[in-house]
Design a protein around this motif. Structure first.
Motif, PDB file in Angstrom:
ATOM      1  N   MET A  29       0.834  -1.177   0.000  1.00  0.00           N
ATOM      2  CA  MET A  29       0.000   0.000   0.000  1.00  0.00           C
ATOM      3  C   MET A  29       0.881   1.243   0.000  1.00  0.00           C
ATOM      4  O   MET A  29       1.927   1.263   0.629  1.00  0.00           O
ATOM      5  N   ARG A  30       0.368   2.253  -0.697  1.00  0.00           N
ATOM      6  CA  ARG A  30       1.112   3.501  -0.788  1.00  0.00           C
ATOM      7  C   ARG A  30       0.133   4.668  -0.831  1.00  0.00           C
ATOM      8  O   ARG A  30      -1.043   4.497  -1.090  1.00  0.00           O
ATOM      9  N   ILE A  31       0.652   5.869  -0.599  1.00  0.00           N
ATOM     10  CA  ILE A  31      -0.136   7.084  -0.756  1.00  0.00           C
ATOM     11  C   ILE A  31      -0.108   7.420  -2.251  1.00  0.00           C
ATOM     12  O   ILE A  31       0.942   7.427  -2.882  1.00  0.00           O
ATOM     13  N   ILE A  32      -1.270   7.701  -2.819  1.00  0.00           N
ATOM     14  CA  ILE A  32      -1.415   7.866  -4.265  1.00  0.00           C
ATOM     15  C   ILE A  32      -0.969   9.254  -4.740  1.00  0.00           C
ATOM     16  O   ILE A  32      -0.302   9.374  -5.758  1.00  0.00           O
ATOM     17  N   ALA A  33      -1.383  10.329  -4.048  1.00  0.00           N
ATOM     18  CA  ALA A  33      -1.119  11.684  -4.537  1.00  0.00           C
ATOM     19  C   ALA A  33      -0.915  12.647  -3.376  1.00  0.00           C
ATOM     20  O   ALA A  33      -1.160  12.308  -2.219  1.00  0.00           O
ATOM     21  N   PHE A  83       2.487  13.376   0.305  1.00  0.00           N
ATOM     22  CA  PHE A  83       3.140  12.101   0.628  1.00  0.00           C
ATOM     23  C   PHE A  83       3.137  11.129  -0.561  1.00  0.00           C
ATOM     24  O   PHE A  83       3.359   9.932  -0.387  1.00  0.00           O
ATOM     25  N   ARG A  84       2.873  11.641  -1.758  1.00  0.00           N
ATOM     26  CA  ARG A  84       2.741  10.810  -2.956  1.00  0.00           C
ATOM     27  C   ARG A  84       3.882   9.800  -3.081  1.00  0.00           C
ATOM     28  O   ARG A  84       5.059  10.132  -2.938  1.00  0.00           O
ATOM     29  N   GLY A  85       3.484   8.532  -3.332  1.00  0.00           N
ATOM     30  CA  GLY A  85       4.448   7.464  -3.548  1.00  0.00           C
ATOM     31  C   GLY A  85       5.005   6.849  -2.283  1.00  0.00           C
ATOM     32  O   GLY A  85       5.682   5.824  -2.350  1.00  0.00           O
ATOM     33  N   ARG A  86       4.740   7.444  -1.123  1.00  0.00           N
ATOM     34  CA  ARG A  86       5.274   6.897   0.125  1.00  0.00           C
ATOM     35  C   ARG A  86       4.552   5.599   0.465  1.00  0.00           C
ATOM     36  O   ARG A  86       3.327   5.527   0.458  1.00  0.00           O
ATOM     37  N   ARG A  87       5.321   4.587   0.745  1.00  0.00           N
ATOM     38  CA  ARG A  87       4.762   3.291   1.118  1.00  0.00           C
ATOM     39  C   ARG A  87       4.317   3.318   2.573  1.00  0.00           C
ATOM     40  O   ARG A  87       4.986   3.906   3.427  1.00  0.00           O
ATOM     41  N   LEU A  88       3.187   2.660   2.828  1.00  0.00           N
ATOM     42  CA  LEU A  88       2.686   2.544   4.192  1.00  0.00           C
ATOM     43  C   LEU A  88       3.189   1.242   4.795  1.00  0.00           C
ATOM     44  O   LEU A  88       3.681   0.358   4.088  1.00  0.00           O
ATOM     45  N   THR A  89       3.057   1.123   6.093  1.00  0.00           N
ATOM     46  CA  THR A  89       3.495  -0.067   6.809  1.00  0.00           C
ATOM     47  C   THR A  89       2.798  -1.304   6.246  1.00  0.00           C
ATOM     48  O   THR A  89       1.573  -1.300   6.095  1.00  0.00           O
ATOM     49  N   SER A 128      -2.721  13.870   2.875  1.00  0.00           N
ATOM     50  CA  SER A 128      -1.718  14.112   1.842  1.00  0.00           C
ATOM     51  C   SER A 128      -2.222  15.075   0.777  1.00  0.00           C
ATOM     52  O   SER A 128      -1.456  15.856   0.214  1.00  0.00           O
ATOM     53  N   ARG A 129      -3.529  15.045   0.530  1.00  0.00           N
ATOM     54  CA  ARG A 129      -4.132  15.878  -0.522  1.00  0.00           C
ATOM     55  C   ARG A 129      -4.617  17.241  -0.023  1.00  0.00           C
ATOM     56  O   ARG A 129      -5.311  17.939  -0.744  1.00  0.00           O
ATOM     57  N   GLY A 130      -4.288  17.605   1.198  1.00  0.00           N
ATOM     58  CA  GLY A 130      -4.582  18.958   1.642  1.00  0.00           C
ATOM     59  C   GLY A 130      -5.487  19.105   2.845  1.00  0.00           C
ATOM     60  O   GLY A 130      -5.789  20.237   3.252  1.00  0.00           O
ATOM     61  N   ALA A 131      -5.951  18.010   3.430  1.00  0.00           N
ATOM     62  CA  ALA A 131      -6.775  18.114   4.635  1.00  0.00           C
ATOM     63  C   ALA A 131      -5.947  18.725   5.766  1.00  0.00           C
ATOM     64  O   ALA A 131      -4.734  18.519   5.850  1.00  0.00           O
ATOM     65  N   ALA A 132      -6.610  19.478   6.636  1.00  0.00           N
ATOM     66  CA  ALA A 132      -5.922  20.117   7.759  1.00  0.00           C
ATOM     67  C   ALA A 132      -5.625  19.125   8.884  1.00  0.00           C
ATOM     68  O   ALA A 132      -4.571  19.185   9.510  1.00  0.00           O
ATOM     69  N   HIS A 133      -6.561  18.199   9.123  1.00  0.00           N
ATOM     70  CA  HIS A 133      -6.417  17.259  10.232  1.00  0.00           C
ATOM     71  C   HIS A 133      -7.263  16.018   9.976  1.00  0.00           C
ATOM     72  O   HIS A 133      -8.315  16.106   9.344  1.00  0.00           O
ATOM     73  N   ALA A 139       3.685   7.796  12.148  1.00  0.00           N
ATOM     74  CA  ALA A 139       5.109   8.030  12.407  1.00  0.00           C
ATOM     75  C   ALA A 139       5.904   7.993  11.098  1.00  0.00           C
ATOM     76  O   ALA A 139       6.783   8.846  10.875  1.00  0.00           O
ATOM     77  N   LEU A 140       5.599   7.047  10.230  1.00  0.00           N
ATOM     78  CA  LEU A 140       6.298   6.903   8.949  1.00  0.00           C
ATOM     79  C   LEU A 140       6.167   8.162   8.095  1.00  0.00           C
ATOM     80  O   LEU A 140       7.124   8.604   7.466  1.00  0.00           O
ATOM     81  N   LEU A 141       4.969   8.759   8.093  1.00  0.00           N
ATOM     82  CA  LEU A 141       4.724   9.957   7.292  1.00  0.00           C
ATOM     83  C   LEU A 141       5.106  11.242   8.024  1.00  0.00           C
ATOM     84  O   LEU A 141       5.115  12.317   7.423  1.00  0.00           O
ATOM     85  N   GLY A 142       5.389  11.134   9.324  1.00  0.00           N
ATOM     86  CA  GLY A 142       5.775  12.312  10.103  1.00  0.00           C
ATOM     87  C   GLY A 142       4.666  13.348  10.203  1.00  0.00           C
ATOM     88  O   GLY A 142       4.924  14.545  10.172  1.00  0.00           O
TER      89      GLY A 142
END
Length: 185
Positions: free
Chosen positions: A1-5, A8-14, A70-75, A94-97
């Motif tokens: 699994m990864r973040i699409i856009a 964090f685009r392209g970052r792999r999740l745990t 990743s796409r712009g949400a505040a929280h 933690a992975l995405l900081g």
């Protein structure tokens, strides 16, 4: 699994590993998530991610809520009471900081505490066929988690009727997943 856009685009999740069949941990596939987010960002629903407060009920790995972040949400508040899912969410934050913009709430989605801030975008991905989605929406609505006009994205194995207080917008099918879109009154 990864973040699409997004950021964090392209970052792999745990990696999910063996998952948690007992807790019905069933992550939304990258393909379905990409189609879903492209539909949401297509203009029909305005800018659903921009500065949004997001609630992800039955969050599992947190992939839906973290994609919105990743796409712009505040929280994003990620609600998960499964041991494996909660561990994966914490690891993904933690992975995405993004711990300053993401909160993992270890709670039953059908019995939520009162909200601090109502959310304009809600993801709802309950275990299929267990009739938990409507109960979770009701709990979120009564707890002040859902803002008037909020967009609800409900994943199930079949189209879902709009509960009281919600208006149906659309239904899309992606393989064995059906996404029902609702708007809070």
């Amino acid at each position: 699994m990864r973040i699409i856009a997004g950021d964090f685009r392209g970052r792999r999740l745990t990696p999910v590993g063996k998952g948690d069949a007992g807790a019905h941990l069933r992550p939304t596939t990258d393909r379905v998530r990409e189609s879903l987010f492209n539909m949401l960002a297509g203009g029909r629903f305005g800018e659903p991610f921009e500065d949004a407060q997001v609630l992800d009920l039955f969050a599992g790995t947190g992939a839906l809520g973290l994609e919105a972040l990743s796409r712009g949400a505040a929280h994003v508040t990620l609600v998960e009471n499964g041991r494996v899912g909660a561990k994966l969410i914490r690891a993904n934050i933690a992975l995405l900081g993004c711990g300053d913009r993401a909160r993992m709430l270890g709670a039953d989605a059908t019995r939520l505490p009162a909200a601090g801030t109502p959310c304009s975008l809600v993801f709802l991905d309950p275990p299929y066929g267990k009739d938990l989605g409507a109960r979770a929406l009701d709990a979120a609505h009564k707890g002040g988690w859902i803002a008037p006009g909020a967009l609800i994205v409900w994943e199930e194995n079949a189209p879902q009727p709009a509960p009281e207080g919600f208006v149906p917008l659309d239904t899309k099918r992606y393989g064995d997943t059906t996404v029902t879109l609702l708007e809070a009154r």
